[in-house]
Scaffold this motif. Structure first.
Motif, PDB file in Angstrom:
ATOM      1  N   ILE A 110      -1.128 -11.721  -3.381  1.00 25.84           N
ATOM      2  CA  ILE A 110      -2.146 -12.049  -4.371  1.00 25.84           C
ATOM      3  C   ILE A 110      -1.663 -11.605  -5.749  1.00 25.84           C
ATOM      4  CG2 ILE A 110      -4.536 -11.701  -5.103  1.00 25.84           C
ATOM      5  CD1 ILE A 110      -5.228 -11.065  -2.211  1.00 25.84           C
ATOM      6  N   GLU A 111      -1.477 -12.575  -6.623  1.00 25.10           N
ATOM      7  CA  GLU A 111      -1.077 -12.244  -7.992  1.00 25.10           C
ATOM      8  C   GLU A 111      -2.298 -12.057  -8.886  1.00 25.10           C
ATOM      9  OE1 GLU A 111       1.667 -15.099  -9.410  1.00 25.10           O
ATOM     10  OE2 GLU A 111       3.173 -14.671  -7.870  1.00 25.10           O
ATOM     11  N   THR A 112      -3.251 -12.992  -8.799  1.00 27.26           N
ATOM     12  CA  THR A 112      -4.488 -12.902  -9.578  1.00 27.26           C
ATOM     13  C   THR A 112      -5.642 -13.387  -8.717  1.00 27.26           C
ATOM     14  OG1 THR A 112      -3.372 -13.278 -11.681  1.00 27.26           O
ATOM     15  CG2 THR A 112      -5.724 -13.716 -11.618  1.00 27.26           C
ATOM     16  N   GLY A 113      -6.763 -12.683  -8.797  1.00 27.85           N
ATOM     17  CA  GLY A 113      -7.934 -13.100  -8.048  1.00 27.85           C
ATOM     18  C   GLY A 113      -9.158 -12.345  -8.508  1.00 27.85           C
ATOM     19  N   VAL A 114     -10.297 -12.746  -7.986  1.00 27.18           N
ATOM     20  CA  VAL A 114     -11.547 -12.041  -8.243  1.00 27.18           C
ATOM     21  C   VAL A 114     -12.177 -11.710  -6.899  1.00 27.18           C
ATOM     22  CG1 VAL A 114     -11.978 -13.027 -10.523  1.00 27.18           C
ATOM     23  CG2 VAL A 114     -12.773 -14.248  -8.500  1.00 27.18           C
ATOM     24  N   VAL A 151      -8.798 -15.316   0.125  1.00 35.57           N
ATOM     25  CA  VAL A 151      -8.090 -14.406   1.029  1.00 35.57           C
ATOM     26  C   VAL A 151      -9.134 -13.502   1.674  1.00 35.57           C
ATOM     27  CG1 VAL A 151      -6.424 -12.531   1.220  1.00 35.57           C
ATOM     28  CG2 VAL A 151      -5.954 -14.465  -0.304  1.00 35.57           C
ATOM     29  N   ARG A 152      -9.183 -13.554   3.002  1.00 37.38           N
ATOM     30  CA  ARG A 152     -10.136 -12.739   3.767  1.00 37.38           C
ATOM     31  C   ARG A 152      -9.349 -11.952   4.815  1.00 37.38           C
ATOM     32  NH1 ARG A 152     -14.878 -16.057   6.295  1.00 37.38           N
ATOM     33  NH2 ARG A 152     -15.542 -16.011   4.094  1.00 37.38           N
ATOM     34  N   GLU A 153      -9.244 -10.672   4.578  1.00 37.36           N
ATOM     35  CA  GLU A 153      -8.465  -9.803   5.462  1.00 37.36           C
ATOM     36  C   GLU A 153      -7.043 -10.352   5.598  1.00 37.36           C
ATOM     37  OE1 GLU A 153     -10.853  -9.509   8.990  1.00 37.36           O
ATOM     38  OE2 GLU A 153     -12.285  -8.148   8.037  1.00 37.36           O
TER      39      GLU A 153
END
Length: 264
Positions: A147-151, A210-212
């Motif tokens: 993950i580079e960028t996420g909320v 992304v979940r777990e």
């Protein structure tokens, strides 16, 4: 965190509303720029077209506004509100010709709500989540490095597009409609928030989550920003302006042409 009528950092931020709480203490919302003046009053709403099937549905629903069955009246009112401004021409004809007070009141309710939806609420998309900026330490396992960028979703509001789509707290949203999210910290949530606000209600969006240990694609339907949020902050000036305008518009295009209650 933010909720989706906008987005946030801190403890929570109502996505699209601008109401912020930081570390449990209410904060004064930022000043809202005055909305641009509305154009001259006109009857453009009565020129909106209906598909044949939709027009037939409106013709079926309008008589139900005067049904002796309360549930039928409520269901017809709700359905006509959802159809919105394209139904105004048919509703005006019924309003002008009817001497049934219940029908008239129902038509006013439908038209008022649909008018505000058209000029206020449909201008601010709502997903229905609270958000916080993604931090690598928040994600467990090998997915963290990917993950580079996420909320990060911190809360899902019941009965919203987010809850119906199956979003969960702790999900990390990394892309929307195939486009990766950008920015870091508060910037990432602000950008995602602004993108949601600009999507018309009823639009489907694909969120990469992304979940777990898994990466999922979730389809969600953007809703209308709740009235309390709009009135309180982001579109408060526009709401007041459109509400005042509606009174003049209603009198000119409905009341003035309606049959007088004193007529035989």
């Amino acid at each position: 965190m933010k909720q989706q009528c906008a987005i946030t950092t801190g403890v929570w931020f109502l996505l699209g509303s601008g109401a912020v709480t930081v570390l449990g203490q209410p904060q004064v919302p930022p000043a809202v720029t005055a909305p641009p003046p509305l154009g001259p009053l006109n009857d453009d709403e009565f020129r909106l077209s209906l598909e044949v099937a939709e027009a037939e549905n409106v013709d079926r629903l309008i008589p139900l506004l005067g049904s002796p069955d309360y549930k039928q009246r409520e269901a017809a009112t709700t359905s006509l509100i959802e159809i919105g401004a394209p139904a105004f021409a048919k509703l005006r004809t019924t309003y002008e010709q009817s001497d049934d007070l219940e029908v008239r009141l129902r038509i006013e309710q439908v038209v008022r709500t649909a008018y505000l939806n058209r000029y206020v609420f449909d201008r601010n998309g709502f997903l229905g989540i609270s958000l916080a900026p993604y931090e690598p330490k928040d994600t467990k396992g090998p997915r963290r490095a990917e993950i580079e960028t996420g909320v990060k979703v911190t809360q899902v509001i019941p009965n919203t597009g987010a809850s119906k789509a199956g979003l969960r707290a702790e999900d990390v949203i990394v892309a929307m409609n195939g486009a990766p999210l950008s920015g870091t910290g508060r910037e990432s949530t602000d950008r995602f928030s602004d993108a949601i606000r600009q999507i018309p209600p009823g639009t489907k969006v694909n969120l990469t989550v992304v979940r777990e240990m898994n990466t999922l694609t979730i389809e969600a339907i953007i809703g209308r920003c709740p009235e309390d949020n709009v009135r309180r902050v982001r579109f408060a000036g526009l709401y007041d302006q459109v509400s005042d305008r509606f009174e003049t518009w209603w009198f000119k295009y409905f009341r003035a042409a309606a049959r007088s209650d004193d007529e035989p």
